[in-house]
Scaffold this motif. Sequence first.
Motif, PDB file in Angstrom:
ATOM      1  N   LYS A  73      19.995  -3.829 -16.211  1.00 63.48           N
ATOM      2  CA  LYS A  73      18.870  -3.403 -15.374  1.00 63.48           C
ATOM      3  C   LYS A  73      18.098  -2.233 -15.997  1.00 63.48           C
ATOM      4  O   LYS A  73      17.087  -1.801 -15.453  1.00 63.48           O
ATOM      5  CB  LYS A  73      19.369  -3.005 -13.979  1.00 63.48           C
ATOM      6  N   GLN A  74      18.616  -1.703 -17.108  1.00 66.36           N
ATOM      7  CA  GLN A  74      17.913  -0.592 -17.774  1.00 66.36           C
ATOM      8  C   GLN A  74      17.238  -1.060 -19.067  1.00 66.36           C
ATOM      9  O   GLN A  74      16.775  -0.229 -19.844  1.00 66.36           O
ATOM     10  CB  GLN A  74      18.886   0.546 -18.079  1.00 66.36           C
ATOM     11  N   ARG A  75      17.216  -2.372 -19.310  1.00 67.55           N
ATOM     12  CA  ARG A  75      16.546  -2.882 -20.516  1.00 67.55           C
ATOM     13  C   ARG A  75      15.081  -2.494 -20.551  1.00 67.55           C
ATOM     14  O   ARG A  75      14.435  -2.563 -19.502  1.00 67.55           O
ATOM     15  CB  ARG A  75      16.630  -4.407 -20.561  1.00 67.55           C
ATOM     16  N   VAL A  94      15.370   8.285 -21.680  1.00 64.12           N
ATOM     17  CA  VAL A  94      14.997   7.703 -20.382  1.00 64.12           C
ATOM     18  C   VAL A  94      13.579   8.126 -19.998  1.00 64.12           C
ATOM     19  O   VAL A  94      12.972   8.969 -20.646  1.00 64.12           O
ATOM     20  CB  VAL A  94      15.985   8.143 -19.270  1.00 64.12           C
ATOM     21  N   ASP A  95      13.091   7.509 -18.891  1.00 63.57           N
ATOM     22  CA  ASP A  95      11.739   7.775 -18.378  1.00 63.57           C
ATOM     23  C   ASP A  95      10.691   7.513 -19.448  1.00 63.57           C
ATOM     24  O   ASP A  95       9.718   8.269 -19.595  1.00 63.57           O
ATOM     25  CB  ASP A  95      11.614   9.222 -17.872  1.00 63.57           C
ATOM     26  N   CYS A  96      10.916   6.454 -20.184  1.00 69.70           N
ATOM     27  CA  CYS A  96      10.030   6.096 -21.290  1.00 69.70           C
ATOM     28  C   CYS A  96       9.762   4.589 -21.203  1.00 69.70           C
ATOM     29  O   CYS A  96      10.341   3.798 -21.945  1.00 69.70           O
ATOM     30  CB  CYS A  96      10.705   6.465 -22.611  1.00 69.70           C
ATOM     31  N   PRO A  97       8.929   4.174 -20.242  1.00 64.54           N
ATOM     32  CA  PRO A  97       8.764   2.742 -19.988  1.00 64.54           C
ATOM     33  C   PRO A  97       8.036   1.988 -21.092  1.00 64.54           C
ATOM     34  O   PRO A  97       8.050   0.764 -21.100  1.00 64.54           O
ATOM     35  CB  PRO A  97       7.954   2.723 -18.680  1.00 64.54           C
ATOM     36  N   VAL A 110      16.617  17.732 -22.497  1.00 63.03           N
ATOM     37  CA  VAL A 110      17.916  17.212 -22.096  1.00 63.03           C
ATOM     38  C   VAL A 110      17.948  17.165 -20.574  1.00 63.03           C
ATOM     39  O   VAL A 110      17.619  18.145 -19.912  1.00 63.03           O
ATOM     40  CB  VAL A 110      19.049  18.107 -22.630  1.00 63.03           C
ATOM     41  N   VAL A 111      18.305  16.012 -20.007  1.00 61.97           N
ATOM     42  CA  VAL A 111      18.369  15.872 -18.551  1.00 61.97           C
ATOM     43  C   VAL A 111      19.761  15.400 -18.142  1.00 61.97           C
ATOM     44  O   VAL A 111      20.515  14.857 -18.946  1.00 61.97           O
ATOM     45  CB  VAL A 111      17.294  14.901 -18.017  1.00 61.97           C
ATOM     46  N   LYS A 129      21.268  12.930 -20.841  1.00 64.67           N
ATOM     47  CA  LYS A 129      20.384  11.977 -21.504  1.00 64.67           C
ATOM     48  C   LYS A 129      19.180  12.758 -22.013  1.00 64.67           C
ATOM     49  O   LYS A 129      19.082  13.974 -21.796  1.00 64.67           O
ATOM     50  CB  LYS A 129      19.965  10.852 -20.546  1.00 64.67           C
ATOM     51  N   ARG A 131      14.881  13.020 -22.444  1.00 63.70           N
ATOM     52  CA  ARG A 131      13.645  12.558 -21.820  1.00 63.70           C
ATOM     53  C   ARG A 131      12.441  13.068 -22.599  1.00 63.70           C
ATOM     54  O   ARG A 131      12.259  14.294 -22.728  1.00 63.70           O
ATOM     55  CB  ARG A 131      13.596  13.072 -20.377  1.00 63.70           C
ATOM     56  N   PRO A 132      11.620  12.164 -23.125  1.00 62.11           N
ATOM     57  CA  PRO A 132      10.390  12.624 -23.796  1.00 62.11           C
ATOM     58  C   PRO A 132       9.505  13.375 -22.803  1.00 62.11           C
ATOM     59  O   PRO A 132       9.366  12.962 -21.648  1.00 62.11           O
ATOM     60  CB  PRO A 132       9.717  11.324 -24.255  1.00 62.11           C
ATOM     61  N   LEU A 133       8.905  14.477 -23.258  1.00 64.87           N
ATOM     62  CA  LEU A 133       8.046  15.244 -22.355  1.00 64.87           C
ATOM     63  C   LEU A 133       6.738  14.527 -22.101  1.00 64.87           C
ATOM     64  O   LEU A 133       6.128  14.689 -21.048  1.00 64.87           O
ATOM     65  CB  LEU A 133       7.788  16.634 -22.935  1.00 64.87           C
ATOM     66  N   LYS A 134       6.286  13.751 -23.077  1.00 68.67           N
ATOM     67  CA  LYS A 134       5.069  12.975 -22.851  1.00 68.67           C
ATOM     68  C   LYS A 134       4.930  11.912 -23.934  1.00 68.67           C
ATOM     69  O   LYS A 134       5.682  11.895 -24.900  1.00 68.67           O
ATOM     70  CB  LYS A 134       3.835  13.872 -22.846  1.00 68.67           C
ATOM     71  N   TRP A 137       4.149   6.325 -22.046  1.00 67.18           N
ATOM     72  CA  TRP A 137       3.795   5.485 -20.895  1.00 67.18           C
ATOM     73  C   TRP A 137       2.298   5.234 -20.870  1.00 67.18           C
ATOM     74  O   TRP A 137       1.571   5.736 -21.678  1.00 67.18           O
ATOM     75  CB  TRP A 137       4.229   6.118 -19.572  1.00 67.18           C
TER      76      TRP A 137
END
Lengths: 137, 349
Positions: A73-75, A94-97, A110-111, A129, A131-134, A137
């Motif tokens: 589900k995280q693919r 993560v948070d990088c759709p 780091v989150v 995990k 997380r890219p700051l920007k 997306w």
Amino acid sequence: MVDQSLSVPKYWRRIPQYYRLTALKCRKCGRVYFPPRAICDCGSREFDEVELPRRGRLIEFTVLRSVTSDFEKQRPLIFGIVDLNGVRVLGQLVDCPNPEKLSDNAEVEVVFRRVKEDSDYGIIYYGFKLRPLKGCW
Amino acid sequence: MAIGIVGWGAYIPRYRIKTREIAEAWGDDALRIRDMYLVEEKAVGYIDEDPVTMAVEASRDALIRAGVKPSEVGAVFAGTESKPYAVKPISSILIDALGLSRQVYSVDMEFACKAGSDAVINLMGLVKANLIKYGIAVGTDSSQGEPGEHLEYTVGTGAVAYVIGSGNLAAEIKYTYPYASDTPDFWRRDGSPYPVHGEGFTGEPAYFRHIIGAAKGLMDELGMKPNDFDYAVFHQPNARFPVRAAQMLGFPLEKVKPGIVVDLIGNTYNASALLGLAKVLEEAKPGAKIMVVTFGSGAGSNAFYIEATDQLPGKVKLARTISEMLEDKVYIDYSLYLKYRRIIKMIHG
């Protein structure tokens, strides 16, 4: 990276690393190890605990589109190596759709996230995990 | 002894869904829904986010703004109504995630959306009694809204944390006033996946009676009037309720608007009013007088009179701001929302 084949005792022992990125710094030569190790390359066994910084730069990353059933589900899964003040750490991004827009040298933080869980009734494993700051997306 | 907020931190997930998107999925009139709640969009935690992860993120920023070492923290209290574990505390995970000492009073608190503010008040007592130097109070929630029911339009995701102490204050908490009663407005039975409303009780007998009762009680005891305050922040299950509460008390719109975040992230339950306060702290000037009134179903309110100090402006940029997090967003559609919030029953991951 947080081990994907965790057991409860292994997880409990590694909480300082998984939760806080606790590394070891050699008292003799100053080299920092993450994950920690017993003997420094310089031969010293004397270390101090240090926490790695929570911001860094992405050095390299890869995108996995075929993943194990626990992570379907995280693919797609993105894994990368980041530089945290000179220490290279492997972790899930993560948070990088839209990973096509992700680039090396991206700034990441780091989150604290769920890493996996033992069914609906077992323990939830938490850990770090990245997380890219920007920019993705 | 002046006691108050030494530092604060907040966390809002990156993903958002428009209420229009939810309305269209269920065949509702999107304009009518928007008019009812005045909520444009809400924050949605990713599949690996929950009240624990958000509490850690908010608390880390709170410690940075406070300039307090983890070893100086003597208590950590977490207010939530959406614990990932029915039995296993969030507060003990916070101890190790934040690197606190083992000599820490720690407990999770539950009073619907009010417990985060009860955590603040309990910590004030421990500081005043000299039992601890600093404590961390957390409000964190990723609560439930039954698909297709109206709660789904407003239930959001977020967390906020405050370091409470008696020195180096960003804002002094000068007075608190509680108002609580047994009011059956909203509940979730043990084992039930979604809460339900006691329909006739939601507005007047619950939210407004307790919010107004606490706010008036606070002002009466202090001999203050709405004119004496620069900001008023209320619990915000939607954007209409806090505005109406302000009107009933005599606060003009410009004093309540800066503390409203529900229109952009939804109702964050235990974080709701305390997140609104965090947003106000980002713009308040030294000496600003702030009223905050929380609310939890069941039902109760805590009113706070808070005054900003000279140190407040210097702490704002030390960590992520609400304004930055409101801008940092990625929109998702309803199908991804169902997946991220684990609303579809899944066997694998």
